[in-house]
Structures are given as structure tokens and as C-alpha cells.
Design a protein around this motif. Structure first.
Motif, PDB file in Angstrom:
ATOM      1  N   ILE A 158      77.500  70.069  47.276  1.00  0.00           N
ATOM      2  CA  ILE A 158      76.154  69.647  47.668  1.00  0.00           C
ATOM      3  C   ILE A 158      75.092  70.318  46.799  1.00  0.00           C
ATOM      4  O   ILE A 158      75.307  71.399  46.250  1.00  0.00           O
ATOM      5  CB  ILE A 158      75.888  69.956  49.155  1.00  0.00           C
ATOM      6  N   HIS A 183      76.591  67.766  54.483  1.00  0.00           N
ATOM      7  CA  HIS A 183      75.708  68.857  54.055  1.00  0.00           C
ATOM      8  C   HIS A 183      76.450  70.184  54.051  1.00  0.00           C
ATOM      9  O   HIS A 183      75.831  71.241  54.207  1.00  0.00           O
ATOM     10  CB  HIS A 183      74.486  68.933  54.975  1.00  0.00           C
ATOM     11  N   THR A 226      70.099  73.161  56.564  1.00  0.00           N
ATOM     12  CA  THR A 226      71.373  73.064  55.846  1.00  0.00           C
ATOM     13  C   THR A 226      71.229  73.765  54.494  1.00  0.00           C
ATOM     14  O   THR A 226      70.124  74.014  54.014  1.00  0.00           O
ATOM     15  CB  THR A 226      71.772  71.594  55.640  1.00  0.00           C
ATOM     16  N   ASP A 285      71.693  72.658  51.583  1.00  0.00           N
ATOM     17  CA  ASP A 285      70.989  71.827  50.600  1.00  0.00           C
ATOM     18  C   ASP A 285      69.524  71.582  50.977  1.00  0.00           C
ATOM     19  O   ASP A 285      68.822  70.834  50.302  1.00  0.00           O
ATOM     20  CB  ASP A 285      71.711  70.496  50.388  1.00  0.00           C
TER      21      ASP A 285
END
Length: 603
Positions: free
Chosen positions: A28, A519, A577, A579
Motif C-alpha cells: 500500500i 489498507h 490506516t 496509507d
């Protein structure tokens, strides 16, 4: 036709550079990964607290080679690496392990601007992990150990005539095979341990200066006397040289003082505006070095008028104070890791984003956990208004969790060399970050990781910087030293120890996990202290813990740190998350309860 040919060649050049580099791996990434320009990654000025007008960024595609430790400089390279991203990161374009048995070699060429003739040229490295040797035109010009602080060399004598200057950098990083400070880096990452970071991970740049120049500024506010003390370190000064400081408020000069080199400028301010998370006012400064009535160097800087201290309240509880008022500090544990860049944020906007989101959550503090950030991060904190607890990155042996001795006063026996490395790097970190007003607490040790000579190190830290509070050992190996007793309790808050003579804080709690498909850094083995299934559940659990915390504030806690800002690799207990694409809690609900927690004391 000629114009079309030039445009075609320019386009071809851009395409060629991009074809040579691309992010590696299939993990990710944040949205900012797509904004990284391999021709000019992280183009912003890297030292905003001491800014000069002329400089040149050397970030970009360099040649690299990973080869066996101890071998001569390579004659051929493996390919290109995008500086300043570590070799193990996706954005480096390499994404290869280096390890303690190998060295990482870099090579690039740069030119000196024509207008810099007659100037001394300084070569700056923001941070390189861990042991660095630097060569200019095949001459070794210097070396440095330490993965978290900047260093520079005056390369003027080694510059050749002509446009091309050859720069070679050799780096060795033993990761957890060594005793050096490394934070959470390990060669086999799992659980709460993360990927190694080897090599250059902050901006490389050059700047022209005169032989006499300002090398550092040390800024100390005193709100009780309405004074700001600014001391400049100067290279090449002679008797009679002066340092002049102008203080500006909203662009207008309000004070001007001169002092001989070596003395501080102690400037009295009339009714100074105080800095706080609620009102982060910064004064701007211009600092000039004057020799024989001529300005030979000038830098721009800034400072804030703020005070951090502790005092017993009306109920006999020791409280943290900001600007002589009881002030509850509340914030997340912030690790500062990025899925595509590891230690290095992909862009300056990304670097700033986590601080903005922390403010959005209603927090007034960040605990920067076992990592030091680039200087721009601290300036963002100064400008946005967030208090910072700065950890020393941990190193040497980690505790055996099942062994209770680590929490009963038994310290690690580090070798003399290991102790020397720790003290050198901790002193350099404190000196490097001294003038950033957002930093209010130093944390020498975390949870007994590498903890040794606690009383000695704590007192040494306090003597080195008496202007801040010292949290000697966050969450482990408690000794009667420093300003703070710091408890860690997962998942729910609990006041299981109390110190009537020091400030008592909850240095870590929470860790509420929510793995979100699409994620995740890894498909399996994701980790949290407790796990839930959706945003509503984790938000409800967070609010439940905050309600408990409100009561504990009244009885003794003066600060709290929730784990954590974002997911990190296998950890899934962030507000966001890894990302940064999903807010995993209801931020408005979290802000509301956080404000209530803070206002329990800050009324």
C-alpha cells in the motif's frame, strides 16, 4: 522546427528520468507517493529555523551499489536510487535489504552555481543512518556516525574547476546487529518492529557562505522576565565581530540588539505574545554577522515565548504547566513511518498532514516515538501549535517482556562503547532540536529498551537542557529521578502508581485495533492490543477509555498519550490506516471527548 526539437528533447529527458525510476513492490501507498517527482523530490528548504537565501538541493537520482563490507569503492553501480529515500523503501526505487554485512555506496555529480565564486561551499546531510563517509572528487572530506542528526562539511578546498563535482557517499548500518540508536528498526520485522532504514533519508544540499559565518542559533525564552536570549555560534570570528538580532512582529521590527561574538543577545520584549497550541504565535528574526562594519552573513529565524514547568496544585497534585498555568497535555503516540518511504515522508504536504489530523482530533500534544523527524516537521508543529515530547531513539538490547526484572529497577549493562554512542547521539539530538519551541519534554528511555544508568543519564539530560521537563523512563524501570513518572497501561487507562513529588502521566494506553481490507501492509498477522470490526465499535471503545481518563485526570494524571496516530506496518491500532486513506474513528466524536478530557484540567 528548432523550438519543437528543444521541446521534444526536454520531454524525452523527463520521460527518460521517470523510466529509470519507479516505486518498487506491491504494498500500500499514500496518495502523495504519486506526487513524488524523481527530478526534484522534497524540494523545500530543509532548515527553516536558520534560513539563508542561496542554496541548492541535491536530492534526486544517484547511482548506488550494495556490496560486501570493507571492499573498495565500486567501479560499476547496480543502478539508480532516489535520494533521500532509504534503500529498503519503495520510493527509493531499490527496495533491497542491505544488512550489517554490506555497505551502501552512492555516487552523483553536481555543479556549483556561477554566482557563488569566492564563497565557501558547505555540503549538508539532513540525516543518514548510520555510519557515513563522504568523498568529494575522490578525496575523503569527513565522516559521521548517528542516524538522526544533520552534519556538514566545508568542501571548498576540494572543488575542481569546471561544472562537474563528484560526490561519493559510503554508508554502513548494522540495524539490530549493532548497539546504536535505531528506534523500531529490525532486520526481521514483525509485531511492533519495523523494516530497517539504511542510508540517506533526509535532504542533501549545498549552500555558499563567507569564511566567517553563523553555524548555529540557540534560542531561549524567559516569559517571567519578558526576555528572549539568542546566541549565535560563529565560525572564523575575530575580535570586534558582532552579532546583530532584529526581532519582527507581523513583519514590523520591534527590537534590535547587538552583542560581540560569543555573547548572547538578551532582548527585552514589551508585553510579549505567548505561544500555546491555542495561539501559536511566532516572532520572526533576522540575525546578522558584522565584521569591520560589513554584514558578512545573515540568516532568518523565529522563536516563541513559552514556558514549560511543573507545580503542585491546590490539591497537592504535581501538574504540568504551560506559561505558568496548569495544562493537561493529551496526544497520540506518533511513530512517523510511511508505507512507501519508511522514515521519509513522500512530500512535505504529507509530513504536515499527520500534525493537521492530530489537531483535528482535538489533541494538543504529540509524543514523537523513538524517532527524530526532519527539521521541517518541528517547524510545522511550531506553526500549527502542537506540543512535542521527543523520545531518544532506542538501541542496544530490548527487554524480555516476560522477565519482570526489567520493570523492577534492573538496568541493562551496556558496554563502554555502547554508552559512548548513546551519549554522543542524545547530546547531538538535544542540541540540534534545542531552539524548536514546540518541544517541551525529553524522553531518554522507553520501556527499558537499552535503559542504563537511569539516574545519571536523567540528571545529565536535565543539566544539558534545564528549560524542559525530563521524562526519564516512559513506561518502564522507574527510578526516583527526573520530572515525570510515566505509566503504560493497555488497553484501558489505569492509575496504578502515583508519585507525589513528580508529575504523573499515562505515557501510553489504548491501541484499539481495526484491520481494514485493502489498507493493510500485510495480509495476515496484523496486531493490536484489542480488535474490533468497524468504525462505530472502535470509536465507542475510545470514548469509553476517555471517560475513564477524565476521572483519572482529577485524581492524578497530568498528561496522556494514546496509541497511535496511524497504523504502522503490522500494527493496526491507528486513528488512520497506514496509507492515510481512511479515518478509522469518528473524528468529530473523538474531538468532542478529547476536548472534555483536556478541559477537566485546563479550565
Amino acid at each position: 522546427m528548432k523550438r519543437k526539437s528543444i521541446l521534444f528533447l526536454a520531454l524525452f529527458s523527463v520521460l527518460a528520468v521517470n523510466a529509470q525510476w519507479k516505486p518498487q513492490g506491491d504494498k500500500i501507498k499514500t496518495k502523495w507517493a504519486e506526487q513524488v517527482d524523481p527530478k526534484k523530490p522534497l524540494p523545500e528548504y530543509p532548515r527553516p529555523i536558520m534560513e539563508r537565501g542561496q542554496w541548492k538541493n541535491l536530492n534526486g537520482l544517484w547511482s548506488y551499489k550494495i556490496q560486501e563490507f570493507g571492499k573498495a569503492a565500486p567501479s560499476k553501480y547496480d543502478g539508480q536510487i532516489l535520494v533521500p529515500f532509504a534503500a529498503e523503501s519503495s520510493l527509493s526505487g531499490v527496495m533491497k535489504d542491505v544488512g550489517s554485512k554490506n555497505e551502501l555506496w552512492y555516487e552523483t555529480n553536481f555543479s556549483i552555481e556561477s554566482g557563488w565564486n569566492g564563497k565557501n561551499i558547505l555540503l549538508h546531510f539532513g540525516a543518514v543512518d548510520w555510519k557515513t563517509e563522504v568523498f568529494i572528487n575522490d578525496v575523503k572530506v569527513g565522516s559521521h556516525t548517528g542516524g538522526y542528526t544533520p552534519f556538514s562539511f566545508d568542501i571548498t578546498p576540494f572543488i575542481k574547476k569546471g561544472s562537474n563535482q563528484k560526490l561519493v557517499v559510503k554508508v554502513w548500518d548494522p540495524s539490530n546487529d549493532g548497539t546504536q540508536p535505531r528506534g523500531k528498526q529490525v532486520k526481521n520485522p514483525e509485531g511492533i518492529w519495523y523494516t530497517p532504514v539504511t542510508g540517506i533519508w533526509q535532504t542533501v544540499w549545498i549552500e555558499p557562505v563567507n569564511a566567517k559565518n553563523i553555524t548555529d542559533l540557540r534560542t531561549t525564552p524567559n516569559i517571567d522576565q519578558n526576555t528572549i536570549s539568542i546566541k549565535a555560534d560563529v565560525k572564523g570570528a575575530e575580535t570586534g565581530d558582532l552579532v546583530e538580532v532584529s526581532v519582527l512582529e507581523n513583519g514590523k521590527e520591534i527590537a534590535n540588539e547587538k552583542a560581540v561574538v560569543g555573547e548572547s543577545n538578551d532582548i527585552v520584549l514589551t508585553a510579549p505574545k505567548l505561544w500555546s497550541p491555542e495561539s501559536p504565535f511566532l516572532y520572526q528574526t533576522k540575525v546578522r554577522l558584522i565584521s569591520k562594519n560589513k554584514v558578512v552573513d545573515e540568516v532568518k529565524s523565529y522563536f516563541a515565548m513559552r514556558k514549560i514547568s511543573s507545580k503542585r496544585d491546590e490539591n497537592g497534585v504535581m501538574r504540568m504547566q504551560l506559561n505558568n498555568k496548569d495544562y493537561f497535555q493529551f496526544g497520540p503516540l506518533d511513530q512517523g513511518w510511511w508505507p512507501e518511504g519508511l522514515y521519509t515522508a513522500p512530500t512535505d504536504e504529507a509530513l504536515k498532514y499527520d500534525i493537521i489530523k492530530t489537531k483535528e482530533l482535538g489533541f494538543n500534544m504529540i509524543r514523537k516515538h523513538v524517532k527524530v523527524e526532519p527539521e521541517r516537521w518541528y517547524t510545522h508543529c511550531d506553526q500549527l501549535g502542537i506540543l512535542v515530547w521527543q523520545d531518544m531513539p532506542s538501541g542496544d538490547d530490548q527487554p524480555i517482556w516476560q522477565d519482570k526484572k526489567y520493570f523492577e529497577g534492573t538496568e541493562l549493562q551496556r558496554t563502554p562503547k555502547s554508552q559512548e554512542i548513546y551519549k554522543k547521539e542524545w547530546r547531538e539530538i538535544m542540541d540540534h532540536l534545542y531552539s524548536y519551541p514546540s518541544i517541551v519534554v525529553w524522553v531518554p528511555f522507553n520501556e527499558a529498551w537499552g535503559q542504563f544508568k537511569t539516574v545519571e543519564i536523567t540528571e545529565w539530560t536535565k543539566n544539558h537542557d534545564p528549560s524542559r521537563l525530563i521524562n526519564s523512563s516512559s513506561g518502564g524501570n522507574h527510578f526516583q529521578t527526573g520530572d515525570i513518572l510515566d505509566l503504560h497501561k493497555y488497553p484501558a487507562p489505569e492509575l496504578y502508581l502515583y508519585d507525589a513529588r513528580r508529575v504523573t502521566v499515562l505515557g501510553e494506553y489504548g491501541g484499539i485495533g481495526l484491520p481494514l481490507e485493502g489498507h493493510l501492509w500485510r495480509a495476515n498477522d496484523n496486531w493490536g492490543y484489542v480488535k474490533f470490526k468497524n468504525q462505530a465499535e472502535v470509536t465507542a471503545e475510545y470514548v469509553k477509555y476517555a471517560e475513564i481518563l477524565k476521572n483519572l485526570v482529577k485524581t492524578g494524571f497530568s498528561a496522556a498519550v494514546y496509541t497511535q496516530t496511524t497504523d504502522v506496518e503490522g500494527e493496526v491500532n491507528g486513528f488512520m490506516t497506514y496509507d492515510r486513506k481512511v479515518d478509522k474513528m469518528d473524528f468529530k466524536a473523538v474531538n468532542k471527548i478529547n476536548t472534555e478530557v483536556i478541559n477537566t484540567l485546563n479550565k
